[in-house]
Design a protein around this motif. Structure first.
Motif, PDB file in Angstrom:
ATOM      1  N   ASN A 112       0.843  -1.195   0.000  1.00 24.64           N
ATOM      2  CA  ASN A 112       0.000   0.000   0.000  1.00 24.64           C
ATOM      3  C   ASN A 112       0.883   1.250   0.000  1.00 24.64           C
ATOM      4  OD1 ASN A 112      -2.182   1.706   0.124  1.00 24.64           O
ATOM      5  ND2 ASN A 112      -2.566   1.400   2.317  1.00 24.64           N
ATOM      6  N   PHE A 113       0.834   2.002  -1.108  1.00 23.15           N
ATOM      7  CA  PHE A 113       1.594   3.247  -1.235  1.00 23.15           C
ATOM      8  C   PHE A 113       0.698   4.399  -0.793  1.00 23.15           C
ATOM      9  CE2 PHE A 113       3.666   0.327  -4.000  1.00 23.15           C
ATOM     10  CZ  PHE A 113       4.998   0.714  -4.071  1.00 23.15           C
ATOM     11  N   ARG A 114       0.947   4.909   0.400  1.00 20.73           N
ATOM     12  CA  ARG A 114       0.149   6.029   0.894  1.00 20.73           C
ATOM     13  C   ARG A 114       0.909   7.338   0.689  1.00 20.73           C
ATOM     14  NH1 ARG A 114      -0.453   6.332   6.014  1.00 20.73           N
ATOM     15  NH2 ARG A 114       1.013   4.754   6.710  1.00 20.73           N
ATOM     16  N   ASP A 115       0.145   8.395   0.493  1.00 24.93           N
ATOM     17  CA  ASP A 115       0.709   9.735   0.343  1.00 24.93           C
ATOM     18  C   ASP A 115       1.741   9.749  -0.779  1.00 24.93           C
ATOM     19  OD1 ASP A 115      -0.961  10.315   2.458  1.00 24.93           O
ATOM     20  OD2 ASP A 115       0.595  10.053   3.965  1.00 24.93           O
ATOM     21  N   GLY A 116       2.951  10.231  -0.509  1.00 23.90           N
ATOM     22  CA  GLY A 116       3.946  10.379  -1.576  1.00 23.90           C
ATOM     23  C   GLY A 116       4.916   9.229  -1.690  1.00 23.90           C
ATOM     24  N   SER A 117       4.633   8.101  -1.046  1.00 22.87           N
ATOM     25  CA  SER A 117       5.567   6.973  -1.100  1.00 22.87           C
ATOM     26  C   SER A 117       5.738   6.479  -2.531  1.00 22.87           C
ATOM     27  CB  SER A 117       5.096   5.845  -0.192  1.00 22.87           C
ATOM     28  OG  SER A 117       3.776   5.473  -0.493  1.00 22.87           O
ATOM     29  N   LYS A 118       6.951   5.991  -2.821  1.00 23.86           N
ATOM     30  CA  LYS A 118       7.291   5.652  -4.208  1.00 23.86           C
ATOM     31  C   LYS A 118       8.315   4.530  -4.237  1.00 23.86           C
ATOM     32  CE  LYS A 118       9.667   8.771  -6.500  1.00 23.86           C
ATOM     33  NZ  LYS A 118       9.970  10.011  -7.250  1.00 23.86           N
ATOM     34  N   LEU A 119       8.200   3.665  -5.230  1.00 24.93           N
ATOM     35  CA  LEU A 119       9.167   2.589  -5.467  1.00 24.93           C
ATOM     36  C   LEU A 119       9.708   2.723  -6.882  1.00 24.93           C
ATOM     37  CD1 LEU A 119      10.559  -0.199  -4.996  1.00 24.93           C
ATOM     38  CD2 LEU A 119       8.433  -1.264  -5.799  1.00 24.93           C
ATOM     39  N   GLU A 120      11.034   2.668  -7.011  1.00 28.60           N
ATOM     40  CA  GLU A 120      11.652   2.697  -8.338  1.00 28.60           C
ATOM     41  C   GLU A 120      12.459   1.423  -8.549  1.00 28.60           C
ATOM     42  OE1 GLU A 120      14.327   5.500 -11.335  1.00 28.60           O
ATOM     43  OE2 GLU A 120      13.962   6.133  -9.266  1.00 28.60           O
ATOM     44  N   LEU A 121      12.197   0.747  -9.653  1.00 25.68           N
ATOM     45  CA  LEU A 121      12.952  -0.431 -10.064  1.00 25.68           C
ATOM     46  C   LEU A 121      13.763  -0.055 -11.301  1.00 25.68           C
ATOM     47  CD1 LEU A 121      10.120  -3.116  -9.774  1.00 25.68           C
ATOM     48  CD2 LEU A 121      11.947  -2.692  -8.136  1.00 25.68           C
ATOM     49  N   THR A 122      15.065  -0.218 -11.213  1.00 21.85           N
ATOM     50  CA  THR A 122      15.944   0.123 -12.335  1.00 21.85           C
ATOM     51  C   THR A 122      16.591  -1.153 -12.852  1.00 21.85           C
ATOM     52  OG1 THR A 122      16.395   2.287 -11.355  1.00 21.85           O
ATOM     53  CG2 THR A 122      17.864   1.556 -13.116  1.00 21.85           C
ATOM     54  N   PHE A 123      16.335  -1.472 -14.114  1.00 20.57           N
ATOM     55  CA  PHE A 123      16.797  -2.709 -14.734  1.00 20.57           C
ATOM     56  C   PHE A 123      18.085  -2.452 -15.506  1.00 20.57           C
ATOM     57  CE2 PHE A 123      12.350  -2.988 -14.001  1.00 20.57           C
ATOM     58  CZ  PHE A 123      12.035  -4.316 -13.794  1.00 20.57           C
ATOM     59  N   LYS A 124      18.941  -3.458 -15.562  1.00 20.67           N
ATOM     60  CA  LYS A 124      20.176  -3.333 -16.345  1.00 20.67           C
ATOM     61  C   LYS A 124      19.876  -3.294 -17.837  1.00 20.67           C
ATOM     62  CE  LYS A 124      23.994  -4.941 -13.488  1.00 20.67           C
ATOM     63  NZ  LYS A 124      25.129  -5.887 -13.395  1.00 20.67           N
ATOM     64  N   LYS A 125      18.811  -3.985 -18.247  1.00 24.89           N
ATOM     65  CA  LYS A 125      18.445  -4.035 -19.661  1.00 24.89           C
ATOM     66  C   LYS A 125      17.173  -3.221 -19.889  1.00 24.89           C
ATOM     67  CE  LYS A 125      20.321  -8.719 -20.229  1.00 24.89           C
ATOM     68  NZ  LYS A 125      20.003 -10.122 -20.598  1.00 24.89           N
ATOM     69  N   ASN A 126      16.966  -2.813 -21.121  1.00 21.48           N
ATOM     70  CA  ASN A 126      15.738  -2.109 -21.463  1.00 21.48           C
ATOM     71  C   ASN A 126      14.538  -3.018 -21.217  1.00 21.48           C
ATOM     72  OD1 ASN A 126      17.148   0.131 -22.286  1.00 21.48           O
ATOM     73  ND2 ASN A 126      17.195  -0.456 -24.434  1.00 21.48           N
ATOM     74  N   ILE A 127      13.506  -2.460 -20.603  1.00 23.40           N
ATOM     75  CA  ILE A 127      12.322  -3.264 -20.300  1.00 23.40           C
ATOM     76  C   ILE A 127      11.213  -3.027 -21.317  1.00 23.40           C
ATOM     77  CG2 ILE A 127      12.720  -3.450 -17.830  1.00 23.40           C
ATOM     78  CD1 ILE A 127      10.740  -1.085 -17.558  1.00 23.40           C
TER      79      ILE A 127
END
Length: 511
Positions: A48-63
């Motif tokens: 549950n992302f409340r308010d301004g919480s954020k997740l970033e996933l950065t992949f080595k290869k183009n997705i």
């Protein structure tokens, strides 16, 4: 053919970070501490992302290269109904829900799909979303709910010429909530496979639909410990018992009464009757014996062959019960449940892990000769495996503590001796035998017979005798081969294994 490249369950946090099994390929970063794991009867566990919480996933290869499909589940709640809420961004392109002509609409890269008779996106409802990048540089977005892909064509289709390596989830306004679960990335997906993958994802991951018929006084319980009121995970699994709690309802009928437990994949391991192991079971059948059951007793059963693996490391697990062919009544004015329709109940169980440290307390290597001669006229040999206690405390082995030797390279040994079955435990220096239990055909572990204390920096020796290398060939050339010492029920530690190497070829002696 499509293959699953990455899977993020998004239902657990450890040290304020998500479980990421792809750290060498994907970096994960969470922002804002208002993110939390939660449960509901529709989806089970989610982030549950409340308010301004954020997740970033950065992949080595183009997705977003051709033939890639992103699939995920989402549910949102906006504080201000007229505001926009971001679901997921690929690079700088944001998939969001907004208002258009006073109707909810899905928006991506200046393309908008407004609610109509065939498409209704709404708050506080679970949806499955898919983003498909085809081989021609186009991007298709599919959205569906539990009705399984009513729209068999993309909701939005746009050109996709940019290359991106990151996915961003959340980052919304204060008061907004975004619930996300089960983010999957598939590669090598053809256009014809998209619909099948979406339906399969829904069937596998959205197993807890909105169909609970919960009665307040009726519940159920799962237990595997007399000491804790939680589900307990130990190195040596205890039997799992089930009990249906009828409360003040009367059980009037038992004919052909059966039940099913449903739980997110990766929590239970089920050993089928024919010894075929299903590593990640999400549905367990329960049958009841009614020889001694009466209409006034609760239904009980011992779930044979079921153990807890909790591969997603959940601290709580939502379990759904479906029970068939029973009749529940309270009085002549109450509703009767349910000879023909299942009674469905959801319940969240706390989980406690008592397996100990998830690290190896041993250093393992061959003492003396580490090479099996594979030349002409080679003889049966023995190797001595030194097992050194490298933990900072003494290890107290019990009669449940055991070792065995395993490898994927047993084919380097002659067939009649390749099971590494001749094992003896010996004291270091004196080489006196340590008493062990006789090994059985059904269990190839070597168990201690009595309690044995191994002090810090002290060692025991596992003698492996009767080994004979095959003559060198293309399939088993001379060289160094990995073997494993597997150990279990070492107090304070999880079951595990330690690697060592056995060589074949000309004999060398190493100390």
């Amino acid at each position: 053919m499509a293959k699953l490249s990455y899977y993020f369950p998004l239902d657990n946090l450890v040290n304020d970070d998500i479980i990421n099994n792809y750290k060498s390929q994907v970096q994960s970063a969470l922002e804002n501490n208002t993110i939390e794991v939660d449960f509901d009867q529709y989806k089970g566990s989610y982030l549950n992302f409340r308010d301004g919480s954020k997740l970033e996933l950065t992949f080595k290869k183009n997705i977003n290269k051709g033939a890639t499909l992103l699939n995920f589940f989402f549910n949102y709640d906006k504080k201000n109904n007229n505001d926009t809420i971001n679901l997921l961004a690929i690079g700088d392109k944001i998939l969001s829900v907004l208002k258009s002509n006073k109707k909810n609409a899905l928006s991506f890269k200046n393309s908008i799909k407004v609610n109509d008779i065939d498409f209704k996106i709404r708050e506080n409802a679970w949806f499955n979303g898919s983003i498909y990048f085809d081989e021609n540089g186009n991007l298709d977005i599919y959205i569906t709910d539990e009705k399984f892909l009513l729209n068999r064509k993309p909701i939005i289709s746009v050109n996709n010429s940019d290359e991106h390596q990151n996915i961003i989830i959340g980052g919304n306004k204060e008061g907004d909530q975004l619930r996300i679960a089960d983010l999957s990335v598939y590669s090598d997906v053809t256009k014809d496979e998209v619909e099948n993958i979406i339906n399969k994802s829904i069937a596998q991951r959205l197993i807890l639909l909105s169909k609970s018929t919960l009665i307040d006084t009726v519940s159920f319980n799962l237990n595997n410990s007399a000491e804790y009121d939680k589900l307990v995970i130990e190195n040596k699994q205890q039997p799992l018992s089930f009990e249906f709690l009828q409360g003040d309802m009367a059980l009037e009928k038992y004919a052909d009464c059966v039940a099913k437990l449903k739980v997110k994949k990766g929590f239970f391991k089920y050993q089928a009757a024919e010894n075929k192991e299903i590593e990640e079971s999400d549905e367990i059948d329960i049958s009841f014996s009614f020889d001694q059951q009466t209409n006034t007793t609760n239904l009980k059963a011992i779930l044979d062959g079921v153990s807890i693996i909790n591969s997603l490391e959940q601290e709580r697990v939502l379990v759904q019960l479906e029970i068939y062919n029973l009749t529940l009544t309270k009085d002549e004015f109450s509703t009767t449940y349910t000879k023909f329709q299942p009674l469905i109940i959801d319940k969240v169980f706390e989980v406690i892990d008592l397996r100990g440290a998830n690290e190896c307390p041993f250093e393992v290597f061959i003492l003396g000769n580490d090479t099996l001669y594979n030349g002409v006229g080679n003889n049966i040999q023995a190797v001595n495996l030194l097992i050194n206690n490298i933990s900072d405390k003494e290890l107290k082995f019990s009669d449940d503590s055991a070792f065995r030797v395993m490898s994927n390279f047993l084919h380097i040994l002659e067939n009649d001796v390749q099971q590494t079955g001749n094992l003896k435990l010996k004291q270091f220096h004196s080489f006196n035998d340590i008493p062990t239990k006789p090994r059985s055909t059904g269990n190839d572990f070597l168990y201690y017979q009595n309690e044995y204390v191994l002090a810090n920096a002290e060692s025991v020796i596992l003698e492996i005798s009767g080994l004979k290398a095959k003559q060198p060939a293309f399939t088993n050339p001379s060289g160094s081969y990995p073997f494993y010492l597997e150990y279990k029920n070492i107090p304070g530690y999880r079951n595990g294994k330690a690697k060592f190497y056995i060589k074949t070829g000309k004999i060398f002696y190493s100390l």
